[in-house]
Write an enzyme that holds these catalytic residues in place. Structure first.
Site, PDB file in Angstrom:
ATOM      1  N   ARG A 237       0.525  12.771  24.022  1.00 52.52           N
ATOM      2  CA  ARG A 237       0.945  11.461  24.519  1.00 52.52           C
ATOM      3  C   ARG A 237       2.373  11.204  24.052  1.00 52.52           C
ATOM      4  NH1 ARG A 237      -2.649  12.106  27.352  1.00 52.52           N
ATOM      5  NH2 ARG A 237      -4.458  10.787  27.791  1.00 52.52           N
ATOM      6  N   GLU A 266       5.495   6.282  31.400  1.00 53.31           N
ATOM      7  CA  GLU A 266       5.203   7.151  32.544  1.00 53.31           C
ATOM      8  C   GLU A 266       4.883   6.311  33.763  1.00 53.31           C
ATOM      9  OE1 GLU A 266       2.093   9.899  31.475  1.00 53.31           O
ATOM     10  OE2 GLU A 266       3.242  10.709  29.803  1.00 53.31           O
ATOM     11  N   HIS A 285       3.313  14.996  33.421  1.00 52.45           N
ATOM     12  CA  HIS A 285       1.955  14.845  32.871  1.00 52.45           C
ATOM     13  C   HIS A 285       0.909  15.582  33.734  1.00 52.45           C
ATOM     14  CE1 HIS A 285      -0.725  12.041  30.246  1.00 52.45           C
ATOM     15  NE2 HIS A 285      -1.294  13.223  30.427  1.00 52.45           N
TER      16      HIS A 285
HETATM   17  C1  DGY Z   1      -5.874  13.834  29.378  1.00 57.05           C
HETATM   18  O1  DGY Z   1      -6.837  14.012  30.125  1.00 57.05           O
HETATM   19  O2  DGY Z   1      -5.896  13.001  28.478  1.00 57.05           O
HETATM   20  C2  DGY Z   1      -4.671  14.694  29.546  1.00 57.05           C
HETATM   21  O3  DGY Z   1      -3.526  14.038  29.156  1.00 57.05           O
HETATM   22  C3  DGY Z   1      -4.575  15.247  30.962  1.00 57.05           C
HETATM   23  O4  DGY Z   1      -3.422  15.935  31.203  1.00 57.05           O
END
Ligand code: DGY
Length: 319
Positions: A237, A266, A285
């Site tokens: 993250r 994002e 992402h």
């Molecule tokens: C999630 O599922 O938390 C991931 O970030 C997917 O890319």
């Protein structure tokens, strides 16, 4: 009939099994996301919300929805949801772990290799017509084979990345809240304190969830500890790295490169200064974005929602 709000347009074949049992309200776009206000107004009469990582489900939203029974989040991370507020109000939260482990580890390794060997930078230059000559030190990168990899957050995805690293003869260090003694023995990973891992690793991969403890985990002090030749990869993250400190470290060559699949905000605003740096490889992402995995994740959401309304315990319940 119970009502479900699906906050993004999802493939028909995924949503179909729910249609006989629920009244479905599905957002019209798979591209334009709902605003917070739209989410609040669309959700007001529903019993279930099928959310995406980009939907902010905070205390105020949860408290404005007295009929809500379940929030099923498409993703393993659920930092977009106030799970404490959900728990207090008896709202079940589910996520989609497991099925995305190998896919996300593949992407992590792709980003590591791309950053190490300057792949997107070189491709961008070639397409823009900048490849006019070949010189011996042009686009030279860092070797991955035999290098030291430091994984911060050794969960399922961390282990899957570490298994891949063994194929590249990498020395794998890891830092985690709890030691993984069995995995250490089985795969030859070595536990390290955070500072030691930062000092010794050639590649550092962040795989921790975003929590109050991990927010800003990598800041100026931590970046200063890293080698000048080190690369940091973030597939977890955005908030785990202080982006301003990262920009400064990359700009002044305190560290060598970064590979980022995630950002503090994002989608990334185009004026994010990290986008101006050639030694940053960026992705939107896409950690779990393979066709098979995304469909499997959605199937988990379907099953969780069905279970809640059949009064069964849903698998992958977070709270
Ligand atoms: C999630 O599922 O938390 C991931 O970030 C997917 O890319």
């Amino acid at each position: 009939m119970n009502k479900i709000l699906i906050t993004r347009k999802l493939p028909d074949e995924v949503v179909k099994p729910l249609k006989d049992k629920f009244e479905i309200k599905m957002w019209h776009s798979d591209d334009v996301q709902m605003t917070y206000e739209e989410l609040k107004s669309e959700a007001k009469d529903v019993q279930a919300i099928w959310t995406m990582l980009s939907d902010k489900v905070d205390r105020a939203l949860i408290e404005s929805l007295p009929n809500l029974k379940v929030i099923s989040n498409l993703g393993v991370g659920y930092n977009n949801i106030d799970v404490e507020a959900a728990k207090e109000h008896g709202v079940i939260v589910t996520n989609t772990p497991g099925v995305l482990t190998e896919t996300t580890a593949d992407l992590t390794f792709s980003l590591l290799l791309a950053s190490a060997r300057r792949i997107t930078e070189a491709e961008r230059d070639l397409r823009a017509g900048f490849w006019k000559s070949r010189s011996p030190m042009q686009y030279t990168g860092m070797d991955v084979f035999g290098a030291t990899l430091g994984i911060i957050g050794m969960g399922r995805i961390g282990e899957a990345v570490a298994r891949r690293a063994k194929g590249f003869d990498m020395n794998v260090l890891y830092h985690n809240r709890t030691r993984k003694i069995e995995a250490e023995k089985e795969f030859g990973f070595t536990y390290a304190e955070l500072d030691a891992l930062l000092q010794e690793s050639d590649f550092i991969v962040l795989l921790t969830p975003l929590t109050p403890e991990t927010k800003g985990l990598i800041g100026e002090r931590e970046l200063d500890l890293m080698k000048e030749t080190a690369t940091i990869i973030n597939v977890a993250r955005g908030g785990i790295i202080d982006e301003k400190a990262l920009y400064d470290a990359l700009k002044t060559n305190k560290i060598w490169a970064a590979g980022l699949d995630v950002f503090e905000t994002e989608p990334v605003p185009m004026d994010n200064p990290l986008l101006t740096l050639p030694n940053v490889t960026v992705l939107p992402h896409i950690g779990s974005a393979s066709v098979r995995t995304r469909l499997a994740m959605m199937q988990m959401n379907v099953e969780a929602i069905e279970a809640v309304f059949e009064n069964k315990e849903p698998e992958n319940r977070v709270v």
